[in-house]
Design a protein around this motif. Structure first.
Motif, short mmCIF file in Angstrom:
data_model
loop_
_atom_site.label_atom_id
_atom_site.label_comp_id
_atom_site.label_asym_id
_atom_site.label_seq_id
_atom_site.Cartn_x
_atom_site.Cartn_y
_atom_site.Cartn_z
N UNK A 137 5.69 2.69 19.14
CA UNK A 137 6.75 3.19 20.30
C UNK A 137 6.15 4.76 20.51
N UNK A 138 7.00 5.76 21.24
CA UNK A 138 6.62 7.08 21.40
C UNK A 138 6.29 7.73 20.19
N UNK A 139 6.93 7.29 18.77
CA UNK A 139 6.48 7.63 17.60
C UNK A 139 6.20 6.36 16.79
N UNK A 140 4.93 6.55 15.82
CA UNK A 140 4.55 5.50 15.43
C UNK A 140 5.10 5.73 13.79
N UNK A 141 5.56 4.62 13.12
CA UNK A 141 6.09 4.98 11.84
C UNK A 141 5.42 3.91 10.72
N UNK A 142 4.69 4.54 9.78
CA UNK A 142 4.33 3.67 8.58
C UNK A 142 4.83 4.34 7.17
N UNK A 143 5.20 3.73 6.38
CA UNK A 143 5.95 3.72 5.20
C UNK A 143 5.23 2.94 4.20
N UNK A 144 5.04 3.21 2.93
CA UNK A 144 4.41 2.48 1.92
C UNK A 144 5.08 3.00 0.51
N UNK A 145 4.95 1.98 -0.30
CA UNK A 145 5.28 2.52 -1.84
C UNK A 145 4.14 2.37 -2.64
#
Length: 349
Positions: A137-145
């Motif tokens: 989107x207008x901001x991209x999100x990536x999260x991980x463990x």
């Protein structure tokens, strides 16, 4: 025939507002997880921004080949994608990473393929076991463990990291929040090498007239003759007005490394967050290209006058927040603009 357009005060304001909004239009961010590799690619406005790499062959996850808005790669290629003429010291310096030199006696920072097998027991691994979220989107999100382990695969702590990517025509921003949860009582013992690190591209290094010797983790020495580097043209400046190599070991809420790459000025700014431990951070900033924020290296940075050990009890957590801005254009990002970004970031919880 020429057409003359007259603007009223109100329409002029509207025009300027429209022009400004257009000039600063947010880029669409796409975050795409590979189906065949342990890799997540981030695109901004259809152009590659960065790749998150977490293969089993690496001792830690990294953001690699970080790009400015015009496509310029602002991080060093070695060792994953070496470029002609760039330095090949410190093989554990890859793109952008988050580790520390001494966690319960284990060195997570300096671990790399160059460490002999008989010495690996002194080093820790950061193993990403799953991607939690990707969104665009207008901001991209990536999260991980990920798990920080010893060589017996025993988990010392669990890491949960969330990246937020954004950008405009001339700017890219990476907001990082990393939460570390202790699986046992932990001691981050005061040490020089940590926490958030970036190894910048050759052109952003600080030029020097002195000979420099670099030794890799195998003990191999490389000497670079002073004044012989025609590519390096970078510099540091901190929020406290420190310049060049004098930034190292000083504190500040932000620091900028900048130089000319191709026809444009390129800058990388790292902003500390007021909620981080031992704010404002110390800068482990070296002219040869290491750009790191380390609030937990107080002993060496103060010549032994102070010590900062961070203890975390089993089950407790600590969070670290950073903003990284990559800017390119005719002029380098101004101090006023950086302070505005730092103020805005500091208000985030």
């Amino acid at each position: 025939m020429k057409t003359i357009v007259k603007l009223t005060s109100l329409s002029l304001v509207a025009y300027v507002a429209f022009f400004t909004a257009t000039a600063q239009k947010s880029a669409v961010i796409k975050v795409i997880k590979s189906g065949t590799e342990k890799k997540v690619e981030v695109f901004a406005g259809g152009k590659i921004f960065a790749s998150f790499l977490y293969p089993d062959s690496l001792e830690k996850p990294v953001l690699f080949n970080i790009h400015a808005a015009d496509g310029t790669i602002v991080t060093r290629g070695f060792p994953l994608n070496p470029q002609p003429g760039e330095p090949n010291d410190h093989p554990h310096h890859m793109g952008m990473w988050f580790t520390f030199e001494n966690v319960n006696g284990l060195d997570f920072w300096n671990n790399s393929y160059a460490i002999p097998p008989e010495k690996k027991h002194s080093y820790g691994w950061i193993k990403t076991d799953h991607i939690i979220e990707t969104s665009s989107g207008t901001k991209g999100i990536l999260s991980y463990h990920a798990n920080w382990t010893n060589q017996q695969n025993e988990v010392l702590l669990e890491e949960t990291t969330r990246f937020e990517f954004s950008g405009t025509d001339h700017q890219r921003i990476i907001d990082r929040v990393t939460v570390l949860k202790a699986n046992t009582n932990l001691l981050f013992a005061d040490a020089k090498d940590g926490l958030l690190g970036i190894r910048v591209a050759h052109a952003l290094q600080i030029p020097t007239s002195k000979d420099q010797q670099f030794t890799d983790d195998k003990g191999n020495a490389t000497v670079v003759k002073g004044g012989s580097d025609a590519i390096a043209n970078g510099n540091f400046i901190s929020s406290e007005g420190k310049l060049g190599d004098s930034v190292w070991s000083t504190r500040g809420r932000w620091c900028k490394m900048y130089g000319r790459m191709g026809k444009d000025s390129v800058s990388i700014v790292v902003i500390d967050h007021p909620h981080n431990p031992n704010y404002p951070t110390y800068w482990h900033a070296r002219g040869y290209g290491l750009f790191a924020a380390n609030p937990l290296g107080e002993k060496i940075f103060t010549n032994g006058q102070k010590v900062k050990n961070l203890s975390i009890k089993k089950g407790d957590s600590v969070a670290f927040r950073y903003r990284v801005i990559i800017d390119e254009g005719i002029n380098s990002l101004s101090l006023k603009e950086i302070n505005k970004q730092a103020d805005e970031f500091g208000r985030q919880k």
